[in-house]
Motif scaffolding. Sequence first.
Motif, PDB file in Angstrom:
ATOM      1  N   ALA A 112       4.192   4.914 -10.191  1.00  0.00           N
ATOM      2  CA  ALA A 112       3.075   4.791  -9.810  1.00  0.00           C
ATOM      3  C   ALA A 112       2.560   4.608  -7.927  1.00  0.00           C
ATOM      4  CB  ALA A 112       1.667   4.012 -10.217  1.00  0.00           C
ATOM      5  N   LEU A 113       3.448   4.021  -7.387  1.00  0.00           N
ATOM      6  CA  LEU A 113       3.604   3.476  -5.721  1.00  0.00           C
ATOM      7  C   LEU A 113       4.158   4.618  -5.304  1.00  0.00           C
ATOM      8  CD1 LEU A 113       4.264  -0.542  -6.126  1.00  0.00           C
ATOM      9  CD2 LEU A 113       2.252   0.658  -6.157  1.00  0.00           C
ATOM     10  N   PHE A 114       5.357   5.436  -6.227  1.00  0.00           N
ATOM     11  CA  PHE A 114       5.814   6.004  -5.528  1.00  0.00           C
ATOM     12  C   PHE A 114       5.399   7.533  -5.405  1.00  0.00           C
ATOM     13  CE2 PHE A 114       8.931   9.389  -4.262  1.00  0.00           C
ATOM     14  CZ  PHE A 114       8.964   9.816  -4.993  1.00  0.00           C
ATOM     15  N   LEU A 115       4.287   7.541  -6.042  1.00  0.00           N
ATOM     16  CA  LEU A 115       3.317   8.836  -6.265  1.00  0.00           C
ATOM     17  C   LEU A 115       2.575   8.944  -5.122  1.00  0.00           C
ATOM     18  CD1 LEU A 115       2.319   9.544 -10.040  1.00  0.00           C
ATOM     19  CD2 LEU A 115       3.178  11.363  -7.894  1.00  0.00           C
ATOM     20  N   LEU A 116       1.793   7.348  -5.280  1.00  0.00           N
ATOM     21  CA  LEU A 116       0.441   6.780  -4.023  1.00  0.00           C
ATOM     22  C   LEU A 116       1.840   7.378  -2.775  1.00  0.00           C
ATOM     23  CD1 LEU A 116      -2.290   5.931  -3.437  1.00  0.00           C
ATOM     24  CD2 LEU A 116      -1.093   3.774  -3.488  1.00  0.00           C
ATOM     25  N   ALA A 117       2.311   6.473  -2.785  1.00  0.00           N
ATOM     26  CA  ALA A 117       3.519   7.054  -1.289  1.00  0.00           C
ATOM     27  C   ALA A 117       3.111   8.619  -0.695  1.00  0.00           C
ATOM     28  CB  ALA A 117       4.051   6.395  -1.187  1.00  0.00           C
ATOM     29  N   LEU A 118       3.290   9.355  -2.188  1.00  0.00           N
ATOM     30  CA  LEU A 118       3.560  10.799  -2.123  1.00  0.00           C
ATOM     31  C   LEU A 118       2.421  11.480  -0.997  1.00  0.00           C
ATOM     32  CD1 LEU A 118       6.446  12.847  -1.718  1.00  0.00           C
ATOM     33  CD2 LEU A 118       5.510  13.244  -4.627  1.00  0.00           C
ATOM     34  N   VAL A 119       1.338  11.298  -2.430  1.00  0.00           N
ATOM     35  CA  VAL A 119       0.243  11.293  -1.603  1.00  0.00           C
ATOM     36  C   VAL A 119      -0.526  11.387  -0.660  1.00  0.00           C
ATOM     37  CG1 VAL A 119      -2.400  11.187  -2.409  1.00  0.00           C
ATOM     38  CG2 VAL A 119      -0.295  12.285  -4.258  1.00  0.00           C
ATOM     39  N   SER A 120      -0.289   9.677  -0.124  1.00  0.00           N
ATOM     40  CA  SER A 120      -0.478   9.954   0.930  1.00  0.00           C
ATOM     41  C   SER A 120       0.164  10.867   2.546  1.00  0.00           C
ATOM     42  CB  SER A 120       0.122   8.430   1.406  1.00  0.00           C
ATOM     43  OG  SER A 120      -0.393   7.042   0.812  1.00  0.00           O
ATOM     44  N   ARG A 121       1.370  11.108   2.097  1.00  0.00           N
ATOM     45  CA  ARG A 121       1.912  11.901   2.874  1.00  0.00           C
ATOM     46  C   ARG A 121       1.855  13.739   2.571  1.00  0.00           C
ATOM     47  NH1 ARG A 121       4.812   7.359   1.975  1.00  0.00           N
ATOM     48  NH2 ARG A 121       6.416   6.763   4.074  1.00  0.00           N
ATOM     49  N   ALA A 122       1.197  13.984   2.249  1.00  0.00           N
ATOM     50  CA  ALA A 122       0.743  15.812   1.794  1.00  0.00           C
ATOM     51  C   ALA A 122      -0.173  15.455   2.959  1.00  0.00           C
ATOM     52  CB  ALA A 122      -0.842  15.248   0.191  1.00  0.00           C
ATOM     53  N   GLY A 123      -0.385  15.011   3.707  1.00  0.00           N
ATOM     54  CA  GLY A 123      -1.010  15.533   5.630  1.00  0.00           C
ATOM     55  C   GLY A 123       0.607  16.532   5.833  1.00  0.00           C
ATOM     56  N   ASP A 124       1.038  15.850   5.961  1.00  0.00           N
ATOM     57  CA  ASP A 124       2.552  15.479   7.016  1.00  0.00           C
ATOM     58  C   ASP A 124       3.935  16.409   6.182  1.00  0.00           C
ATOM     59  OD1 ASP A 124       5.086  15.049   8.588  1.00  0.00           O
ATOM     60  OD2 ASP A 124       4.023  13.484   9.306  1.00  0.00           O
ATOM     61  N   GLU A 125       3.693  17.784   5.986  1.00  0.00           N
ATOM     62  CA  GLU A 125       5.163  18.048   5.588  1.00  0.00           C
ATOM     63  C   GLU A 125       6.361  16.966   5.084  1.00  0.00           C
ATOM     64  OE1 GLU A 125       4.988  22.186   6.475  1.00  0.00           O
ATOM     65  OE2 GLU A 125       7.102  22.491   6.508  1.00  0.00           O
ATOM     66  N   ALA A 126       6.740  17.700   7.120  1.00  0.00           N
ATOM     67  CA  ALA A 126       8.097  17.106   7.066  1.00  0.00           C
ATOM     68  C   ALA A 126       8.500  15.469   6.952  1.00  0.00           C
ATOM     69  CB  ALA A 126       8.120  16.415   8.678  1.00  0.00           C
ATOM     70  N   ALA A 127       7.310  14.360   6.101  1.00  0.00           N
ATOM     71  CA  ALA A 127       6.809  13.111   5.481  1.00  0.00           C
ATOM     72  C   ALA A 127       6.823  13.244   4.716  1.00  0.00           C
ATOM     73  CB  ALA A 127       5.962  12.276   6.517  1.00  0.00           C
ATOM     74  N   PHE A 128       6.445  14.087   3.422  1.00  0.00           N
ATOM     75  CA  PHE A 128       6.201  14.591   2.248  1.00  0.00           C
ATOM     76  C   PHE A 128       7.764  15.359   1.112  1.00  0.00           C
ATOM     77  CE2 PHE A 128       3.691  15.823  -1.424  1.00  0.00           C
ATOM     78  CZ  PHE A 128       4.485  16.206  -2.235  1.00  0.00           C
ATOM     79  N   GLU A 129       8.660  15.774   2.705  1.00  0.00           N
ATOM     80  CA  GLU A 129       9.282  16.549   2.328  1.00  0.00           C
ATOM     81  C   GLU A 129      10.769  15.235   2.072  1.00  0.00           C
ATOM     82  OE1 GLU A 129      10.837  19.860   3.079  1.00  0.00           O
ATOM     83  OE2 GLU A 129      12.304  20.492   2.259  1.00  0.00           O
ATOM     84  N   ALA A 130      10.387  14.482   3.380  1.00  0.00           N
ATOM     85  CA  ALA A 130      11.364  13.666   3.661  1.00  0.00           C
ATOM     86  C   ALA A 130      11.779  12.068   2.469  1.00  0.00           C
ATOM     87  CB  ALA A 130      11.345  13.251   4.888  1.00  0.00           C
TER      88      ALA A 130
END
Lengths: 111, 252, 133
Positions: C45-63
Amino acid sequence: MAKSNEPIWWSMFSAGGVMSAFFVPALIVITAIAVPAGWISAEGLRELVQHPITRIFLFVVIALSLFHWAHRFKFAMEDLGLKQLGRFLDIFCYGSAIVITIIAAAKLVTL
Amino acid sequence: MAASDTAKKTVSLEVFRYRPDQEDEPTFQTYEVPYKEDWVVLDALNYVKDTLDGTLSYRWSCRMGVCGSCGMMVNGEPKLTCSAFLRDYYPNPIRIEPLTYFPVIRDLIINMDDFMNKLTDVQAWLQPKEEKPVSEGEYLQTPAELAHYKQYTMCINCMLCYSACPVYGRHPSFMGPAAIALAQRYNLDSRDGAADQRAEVIFTHDGIWGCTFVGDCSRVCPKHVDPAGAIQQAKVTATQDWYKSLLMPKQK
Amino acid sequence: MANKQPTRAGKDYVRTVPNTWWLKKKTYALFMVRELTCIFVGGYALFLLALVSRAGDEAAFEALLRTPLLIALQIIALPMVLYHSITWINLTPKVMVVFRGEDKVSPALIAGVNYVAWAVVSGVILWIACCKG
């Protein structure tokens, strides 16, 4: 002894148990296998995540999973002998779940 | 009987002994008993008491699995000794101890006062919704109404479930599987009207909410009562009641 | 006749239950494993939250998705979460008892229906991710 207010935590734990049992395995397959293997593009997933319905869905999964963790983890720690922590364990578990849920709501609303 | 077949089969019993008038700590005593195909552990204990050591103390009665008296730990598992066959353990030694998680009075006899008190606490008896004089006839119940609680009537108060329950083992104030299942037996009985009173006792921290659904109680129950199921269903009822009183405080 | 307490020869012997109680029996150990799967549920759940937080930043999301340590942790989490799903569905019939008149609906049927629902829901999620993404 008075009737307990446990139902609020137990119902959230149960809802979280259902959500995590039904949805998390498939989600892990996506994020840990399909994307690293290249079967699903990270960019495609990112666009999907931005969709309002996906955001609501993910918020519900995240929040309820956290409350599922909180309740079960609390009892597991007591079972392992940490009952001395008592009240602190309650505050740590349920408190974390509440705080992180609020953060999740904020993140998902500001997407 | 064949002339060469003179060797008698035996089995070893390692029995927990505790004589408070003689010792502070328990010991184990080993007895060799005859192995018979159709003997149960209780038969072996009776053989010990009758022929080897009359001082061995233990409870038993019906020897057919309905009275609930002969519960003991057999190789670490709570069992009715009248239903535990020697052939399932032979030729290995059989370790017999008093039911775990209970204080030991003497040898294989446990102190069951706590359980007896809990039966009273949960009001394990029928309290009819309205009292009827005999002249008005019986309290009627359909087969479907009976089906809702019948499984929970099968409890023989043998306490094996308490010996399987780690919550009870670690927190003796926990109501425990049988007491809660018996409370449910009456709560779900259409003739009974005391569910609210019992709720005050079992919808508590030491009642249903102490249970973490280990489920071992249901596994060891010799009558398939499924106390674990009874407790989870009580949790659902308690939760529904809780939300109802929160959202619709004036309604019952 | 009043209840007369029998005279006791001495003190009752009380056996203590150690914190390692759950290692004593297979059923207890499996119970503890089941309970501890919640750590992996919470962790994901924490990982999902981290992922969702990066949804506005293409590079960070993929990283984040390509971080080897996180992939490894998820691979460990997967069988744990599957164990949670299976034990949860298997216990559902004990919590949800359904009567049709006199007869109790078979627990196997209730679990079976849940397994089918799980398969369908998982299929839908995977389809949405691969075909709509």
